[in-house]
Motif scaffolding. Sequence first.
Motif, PDB file in Angstrom:
ATOM      1  N   GLU A 130       0.819  -1.217   0.000  1.00  0.00           N
ATOM      2  CA  GLU A 130       0.000   0.000   0.000  1.00  0.00           C
ATOM      3  C   GLU A 130       0.853   1.266   0.000  1.00  0.00           C
ATOM      4  O   GLU A 130       0.318   2.360  -0.139  1.00  0.00           O
ATOM      5  N   HIS A 131       2.159   1.111   0.190  1.00  0.00           N
ATOM      6  CA  HIS A 131       3.031   2.284   0.326  1.00  0.00           C
ATOM      7  C   HIS A 131       4.153   2.278  -0.705  1.00  0.00           C
ATOM      8  O   HIS A 131       5.225   2.826  -0.459  1.00  0.00           O
ATOM      9  N   MET A 132       3.901   1.690  -1.855  1.00  0.00           N
ATOM     10  CA  MET A 132       4.895   1.705  -2.926  1.00  0.00           C
ATOM     11  C   MET A 132       4.831   3.043  -3.660  1.00  0.00           C
ATOM     12  O   MET A 132       3.792   3.422  -4.194  1.00  0.00           O
ATOM     13  N   GLU A 133       5.934   3.755  -3.664  1.00  0.00           N
ATOM     14  CA  GLU A 133       6.029   5.026  -4.389  1.00  0.00           C
ATOM     15  C   GLU A 133       6.277   4.785  -5.885  1.00  0.00           C
ATOM     16  O   GLU A 133       5.734   5.484  -6.725  1.00  0.00           O
ATOM     17  N   GLU A 134       7.122   3.806  -6.159  1.00  0.00           N
ATOM     18  CA  GLU A 134       7.428   3.460  -7.554  1.00  0.00           C
ATOM     19  C   GLU A 134       7.529   1.942  -7.652  1.00  0.00           C
ATOM     20  O   GLU A 134       8.094   1.289  -6.772  1.00  0.00           O
ATOM     21  N   GLY A 135       6.989   1.385  -8.716  1.00  0.00           N
ATOM     22  CA  GLY A 135       7.037  -0.049  -8.894  1.00  0.00           C
ATOM     23  C   GLY A 135       6.054  -0.780  -7.982  1.00  0.00           C
ATOM     24  O   GLY A 135       5.300  -0.166  -7.225  1.00  0.00           O
ATOM     25  N   THR A 136       6.067  -2.104  -8.069  1.00  0.00           N
ATOM     26  CA  THR A 136       5.208  -2.950  -7.228  1.00  0.00           C
ATOM     27  C   THR A 136       6.007  -4.150  -6.753  1.00  0.00           C
ATOM     28  O   THR A 136       7.082  -4.472  -7.293  1.00  0.00           O
ATOM     29  N   GLY A 150      13.694   1.314   0.427  1.00  0.00           N
ATOM     30  CA  GLY A 150      12.958   2.431   0.993  1.00  0.00           C
ATOM     31  C   GLY A 150      13.385   3.758   0.395  1.00  0.00           C
ATOM     32  O   GLY A 150      14.449   3.887  -0.222  1.00  0.00           O
ATOM     33  N   GLU A 151      12.547   4.755   0.588  1.00  0.00           N
ATOM     34  CA  GLU A 151      12.816   6.067  -0.006  1.00  0.00           C
ATOM     35  C   GLU A 151      14.094   6.684   0.550  1.00  0.00           C
ATOM     36  O   GLU A 151      14.853   7.322  -0.194  1.00  0.00           O
ATOM     37  N   LEU A 152      14.349   6.519   1.848  1.00  0.00           N
ATOM     38  CA  LEU A 152      15.572   7.081   2.416  1.00  0.00           C
ATOM     39  C   LEU A 152      16.811   6.464   1.791  1.00  0.00           C
ATOM     40  O   LEU A 152      17.794   7.158   1.504  1.00  0.00           O
ATOM     41  N   THR A 153      16.778   5.154   1.577  1.00  0.00           N
ATOM     42  CA  THR A 153      17.911   4.484   0.928  1.00  0.00           C
ATOM     43  C   THR A 153      18.072   4.967  -0.504  1.00  0.00           C
ATOM     44  O   THR A 153      19.189   5.225  -0.969  1.00  0.00           O
ATOM     45  N   GLY A 158      20.846   8.079  -4.418  1.00  0.00           N
ATOM     46  CA  GLY A 158      20.446   8.756  -5.643  1.00  0.00           C
ATOM     47  C   GLY A 158      20.069   7.795  -6.752  1.00  0.00           C
ATOM     48  O   GLY A 158      20.435   8.012  -7.921  1.00  0.00           O
ATOM     49  N   VAL A 159      19.356   6.720  -6.411  1.00  0.00           N
ATOM     50  CA  VAL A 159      18.996   5.710  -7.402  1.00  0.00           C
ATOM     51  C   VAL A 159      17.484   5.684  -7.584  1.00  0.00           C
ATOM     52  O   VAL A 159      16.726   6.093  -6.697  1.00  0.00           O
ATOM     53  N   ARG A 160      17.052   5.219  -8.731  1.00  0.00           N
ATOM     54  CA  ARG A 160      15.648   5.054  -9.058  1.00  0.00           C
ATOM     55  C   ARG A 160      15.476   3.661  -9.671  1.00  0.00           C
ATOM     56  O   ARG A 160      16.468   2.964  -9.936  1.00  0.00           O
ATOM     57  N   PRO A 161      14.243   3.217  -9.924  1.00  0.00           N
ATOM     58  CA  PRO A 161      14.049   1.906 -10.557  1.00  0.00           C
ATOM     59  C   PRO A 161      14.824   1.780 -11.859  1.00  0.00           C
ATOM     60  O   PRO A 161      14.827   2.688 -12.701  1.00  0.00           O
ATOM     61  N   GLY A 162      15.507   0.659 -12.014  1.00  0.00           N
ATOM     62  CA  GLY A 162      16.356   0.418 -13.179  1.00  0.00           C
ATOM     63  C   GLY A 162      17.828   0.554 -12.867  1.00  0.00           C
ATOM     64  O   GLY A 162      18.672   0.010 -13.593  1.00  0.00           O
ATOM     65  N   ASP A 163      18.178   1.279 -11.788  1.00  0.00           N
ATOM     66  CA  ASP A 163      19.582   1.418 -11.396  1.00  0.00           C
ATOM     67  C   ASP A 163      20.061   0.163 -10.667  1.00  0.00           C
ATOM     68  O   ASP A 163      19.261  -0.669 -10.220  1.00  0.00           O
ATOM     69  N   LYS A 164      21.375   0.051 -10.528  1.00  0.00           N
ATOM     70  CA  LYS A 164      21.988  -1.124  -9.914  1.00  0.00           C
ATOM     71  C   LYS A 164      22.540  -0.781  -8.528  1.00  0.00           C
ATOM     72  O   LYS A 164      23.075   0.302  -8.303  1.00  0.00           O
ATOM     73  N   GLY A 190      11.678  -1.222  -7.299  1.00  0.00           N
ATOM     74  CA  GLY A 190      10.635  -0.374  -6.711  1.00  0.00           C
ATOM     75  C   GLY A 190      11.144   0.354  -5.484  1.00  0.00           C
ATOM     76  O   GLY A 190      12.209   0.027  -4.927  1.00  0.00           O
ATOM     77  N   ILE A 191      10.381   1.365  -5.083  1.00  0.00           N
ATOM     78  CA  ILE A 191      10.721   2.182  -3.912  1.00  0.00           C
ATOM     79  C   ILE A 191       9.466   2.323  -3.061  1.00  0.00           C
ATOM     80  O   ILE A 191       8.397   2.664  -3.577  1.00  0.00           O
ATOM     81  N   PHE A 192       9.592   2.042  -1.773  1.00  0.00           N
ATOM     82  CA  PHE A 192       8.456   2.196  -0.872  1.00  0.00           C
ATOM     83  C   PHE A 192       8.718   3.327   0.123  1.00  0.00           C
ATOM     84  O   PHE A 192       9.868   3.719   0.361  1.00  0.00           O
ATOM     85  N   LYS A 193       7.644   3.833   0.696  1.00  0.00           N
ATOM     86  CA  LYS A 193       7.748   4.901   1.696  1.00  0.00           C
ATOM     87  C   LYS A 193       6.635   4.711   2.728  1.00  0.00           C
ATOM     88  O   LYS A 193       5.454   4.830   2.412  1.00  0.00           O
ATOM     89  N   VAL A 194       7.040   4.402   3.938  1.00  0.00           N
ATOM     90  CA  VAL A 194       6.072   4.304   5.034  1.00  0.00           C
ATOM     91  C   VAL A 194       6.245   5.446   6.026  1.00  0.00           C
ATOM     92  O   VAL A 194       5.540   5.533   7.016  1.00  0.00           O
TER      93      VAL A 194
END
Length: 414
Positions: A130-136, A150-153, A158-164, A190-194
């Motif tokens: 329920e708290h996925m910011e990007e991806g699933t 997580g978003e803090l990580t 400085g990474v987004r989906p697709g980065d390594k 994906g990136i989540f944020k709670v």
Amino acid sequence: MFRPLPFFIGLRYTRAKRRNHFISFISLISMLGLTLGVLVMILVLSVMNGFDRELRTRILGMVPHATINGYQPIEDWRSLASKLEEHPQVESAAPFIQLQGMLTHDGGVAPVLVSGIIPEAEQRVSIIGEHMEEGTLEDLADGEFGIVIGELTANRFGVRPGDKLTFVLPEASVTPAGVFPRLKRFEVKGIFKVGAELDGSLAIIHAGDAARLSRWPSGQMEGVRVKLHDLFQAPTVSWELVSGLSGDYYAQDWTRSHGNLFAAIRMEKTMIGLLLLLIVAVAAFNIISTLVMVVTDKKADIAILRTLGASPGTIMGIFMVQGSVIGVVGTLVGGILGVLAALNVSALVAGLEKLLGMQFLSSDVYFISYLPSQLIWSDVVLICSAALGMSFLATLYPAWRASRTEPAEALRYD
């Protein structure tokens, strides 16, 4: 319309403009003190209730209520999960594998707890979907070595989906070239944020990939995570679950990992409530000084009323009404303002943070990143009742002193 004499005269004294303006000023201060005390108590306890709610719904929605772990890797986790779900307190169960290590990217390093899950099963025991910011979570596939962070990580690296990202395990591999730590490259899926500390300390991968990193055969699991209907029964239920199993299993529950945080919030709520109650008590007992001065100022009036036939009980009732009006008005205004403040404090603080360009609660320090508030009407009733009760008790002594006034003595010099 008929009104009892003490009530009628008491209200007249409350509304009348006194010759001694200092007494009126003290009455106003007593009323404002009660208002402020009740307002602050409702607001602070609502914020503490908000932290308590966030702990339950966010932190305890992400971490396991209880886990049943095997001393050896579990071969058939589905049969174990089905047996656990037969318990009336267990809502659902899902397998997991946990690994500890570090994530690295472009020279940056961060410690992380990696949880290997089966996405379709994890949705039943966790709120992370329920708290996925990007991806699933469904983007995690067995063998693709994808990772959800997580978003803090994500912001730290400085990474987004697709980065390594590179996951470093706390193990060493011996090669002809020497001893090297075990490394594995993962792709961010994906990136989540709670809004909690877990945004910077938790990462999720597929259980099949976690088994490979643990060098286990595919399908083996470390344990089964259970979600309970009543999370506060976790210690008892987890013991009952283990007792009903025939294999070598042990149980853990959230009270061991996050119980101290929950206990601290409960204790702080109690202690802060008691301390703030002292503010209300000081304001309430200011009524004593107000009424004592009023009694002194009204000695001649009291003597005339006694001469006309008023009983000591009538005189006592007059000043009890006057003091109680101060308490009722102060408590009522404080209660209304406190409720309004509790309902809007989160939005007000968020607006203030945006205006000042700073964040008061950082997820790096606190377990949530905003100021929560939950108004519980039973707290409002309890606070207002305590304020009214202390206000009423504060009127007893001055009113009793007024009822003991002797008419002859009071009129001797008038």
